[in-house]
Design an enzyme around this catalytic site. Structure first.
Site, mmCIF file in Angstrom:
data_model
loop_
_atom_site.group_PDB
_atom_site.id
_atom_site.type_symbol
_atom_site.label_atom_id
_atom_site.label_comp_id
_atom_site.label_asym_id
_atom_site.label_seq_id
_atom_site.Cartn_x
_atom_site.Cartn_y
_atom_site.Cartn_z
ATOM 1 N N ASP A 178 3.025 -2.190 -8.926
ATOM 2 C CA ASP A 178 2.239 -3.224 -8.267
ATOM 3 C C ASP A 178 1.357 -3.908 -9.293
ATOM 4 O O ASP A 178 0.862 -3.264 -10.232
ATOM 5 C CB ASP A 178 1.374 -2.657 -7.141
ATOM 6 C CG ASP A 178 0.994 -3.729 -6.130
ATOM 7 O OD1 ASP A 178 1.750 -3.914 -5.147
ATOM 8 O OD2 ASP A 178 -0.041 -4.396 -6.327
ATOM 9 N N CYS A 191 7.790 -10.412 4.676
ATOM 10 C CA CYS A 191 7.302 -10.446 6.052
ATOM 11 C C CYS A 191 7.007 -11.893 6.431
ATOM 12 O O CYS A 191 5.996 -12.202 7.051
ATOM 13 C CB CYS A 191 6.088 -9.551 6.251
ATOM 14 S SG CYS A 191 4.711 -9.866 5.121
ATOM 15 N N PRO A 196 0.788 -1.244 0.000
ATOM 16 C CA PRO A 196 0.000 0.000 0.000
ATOM 17 C C PRO A 196 0.816 1.289 0.000
ATOM 18 O O PRO A 196 0.252 2.366 0.099
ATOM 19 C CB PRO A 196 -0.796 -0.119 1.302
ATOM 20 C CG PRO A 196 0.102 -0.877 2.215
ATOM 21 C CD PRO A 196 0.814 -1.877 1.353
ATOM 22 N N GLY A 197 2.138 1.186 -0.059
ATOM 23 C CA GLY A 197 2.927 2.393 -0.259
ATOM 24 C C GLY A 197 3.705 2.888 0.935
ATOM 25 O O GLY A 197 4.301 3.974 0.864
ATOM 26 N N GLY A 198 3.752 2.131 2.015
ATOM 27 C CA GLY A 198 4.507 2.590 3.183
ATOM 28 C C GLY A 198 5.982 2.777 2.887
ATOM 29 O O GLY A 198 6.582 3.806 3.244
#
Length: 437
Positions: A274, A372, A254-256
């Site tokens: 993406d 992650c 989401p762009g963090g």
């Protein structure tokens, strides 16, 4: 409609259709008054967090399994058991409200079933609790396949990983250090009645003592602060970007990390890529709030011929799609949605992305691989295989005080330094003359 009924409907979609909480919760919250939002989120996340245990309990309490079409009723029974086993809700209120929820779901027969199941659970609580201790999946609240992998990959650490996965996640912030330093912002938070602590080794990170409405955080709308776990905040510094460099943030939504890279160096010529065009809207919204700009492209990282303009990149960040087994405490529905057979397919996808993007990196450039995940099949083994297949690539070891060094890359396990589970590996492309030697 009471919160338990709404939670059951949302969870029914997870159980029956394999949809994620991130998909089903927003519309569910829209059906309730804001004062009930906290409760429905607690019920939905809690049932998923403890699903292997609650499902084992329900199996012992039902005379016969529910039909597959009754996923909402099954979800409601799990909501009732979660209240009895894990929340400080008075027992009579938990039973009564769950029975009321069954009636609101227009399942009159389910009201009697809920009443019987929950009252039997209370009567047999001691016996049922003892029975859970004999079932490893129920005792640890982890599916058997994942428990087996954690034991194999982390024989000394798996109990701590399991405990961290079952804990509530910290509320972590990333301070925009171009607009405020961490200590100054921490004082600003204190003045607004919110306590926060720094994260050792992550200069931009703060962890709030209690969750908060992000919109109410001082300076959030102006881009002074963003929500991002401290482990994710390591990516931008590790990439060591320089002014004016051409950078690709692959799998960016989401762009963090996109925003953090530009906070570190706003002059970057940055492309955020993406595969999901809809998720790029989140990247666009994040950048707009931060007052930053990037080129946004919808495309498959493993197929650059479809979107690449032919100019090489100085830096590439590959935040690869993965099992997300390092962020289960944040996304507990992973316990329900992920399967053992997914891991090999994910590792193949990760390898394809690396192979597809490597030709886009200039000689002397750097690529940072991140997941992650805590599973070695997705992490060091992917890097090992890549290095074996690409003589022009060499590992750039990460020297750091956080996490632990592996034969390839560096791993943070869930809960270490209050961070999510994350893996990083740095790669450098050799000049052609050296690669041929």
């Amino acid at each position: 409609m009471n919160a338990r009924a709404v939670a059951a409907r949302a969870l029914g979609h997870v159980l029956g259709e394999g949809r994620s909480l991130a998909t089903v919760l927003p519309p569910a919250l829209g059906r309730l008054a804001p004062r009930d939002h906290g409760l429905i989120q607690e019920l939905c996340h809690g049932v998923c967090r403890w699903y292997p245990q609650l499902d084992a309990l329900l199996g012992r309490l039902l005379a016969r399994p529910l039909a597959a079409t009754e996923s909402t009723v099954r979800a409601l029974l799990l909501v009732g058991l979660y209240q009895l086993w894990h929340l400080r809700v008075p027992e009579h209120a938990a039973v009564a409200e769950t029975v009321t929820a069954a009636r609101q779901l227009r399942k009159p027969w389910a009201a009697g079933l809920a009443n019987a199941v929950l009252r039997t659970a209370l009567r047999q609580r001691t016996t049922l609790t003892a029975a859970l201790e004999t079932d490893a999946a129920a005792r640890t609240a982890h599916p058997s396949w994942l428990l087996d992998r954690l034991r194999r990959d982390w024989p000394d650490d798996w109990p701590a990983i399991v405990a961290a996965n079952n804990a509530r996640p910290p509320f972590a912030l990333r301070v925009n250090r171009r607009r405020a330093d961490g200590e100054r912002y921490r004082q600003t938070l204190a003045e607004s009645g919110r306590l926060a602590a720094p994260v050792p080794g992550v200069a931009s990170a703060l962890v709030l003592s209690e969750p908060a409405d992000v919109a109410a955080l001082p300076g959030f709308a102006e881009g002074r602060v963003s929500v991002q776990d401290a482990a994710g905040q390591l990516a931008a510094p590790l990439l060591e970007v320089r002014p004016g460099q051409r950078v690709l943030d692959a799998c960016a939504a989401p762009g963090g990390k996109t925003g953090h890279l530009l906070e570190c160096e706003p002059s970057l010529d940055l492309t955020a890529l993406d595969r999901d065009a809809d998720r790029l809207d989140q990247v666009r919204d994040n950048l707009r709030r931060l007052g930053l700009a990037a080129r946004l492209i919808a495309g498959d990282a493993s197929r650059p011929a479809d979107w690449w303009d032919g100019a090489l990149y100085d830096r590439i960040l590959v935040d690869a799609p993965c099992s997300a087994t390092g962020v289960i405490r944040r996304h507990p529905d992973i316990k329900l949605l992920r399967r053992d057979g997914d891991i090999a397919a994910l590792a193949e996808r990760q390898s394809a992305i690396l192979a597809g993007l490597w030709p886009l990196l200039r000689p002397g450039g750097r690529l940072l691989y991140a997941t992650c995940s805590v599973l070695r099949e997705e992490n060091e083994r992917v890097i090992d295989a890549f290095l074996a297949d690409h003589p022009d690539a060499r590992e750039r070891p990460i020297a750091a005080d956080w996490g632990r060094a592996l034969p390839r890359g560096r791993q943070i396990l869930p809960g270490e330094a209050n961070m999510d589970g994350f893996y990083y590996a740095g790669l450098t492309k050799r000049p052609a003359t050296l690669a041929a030697v």
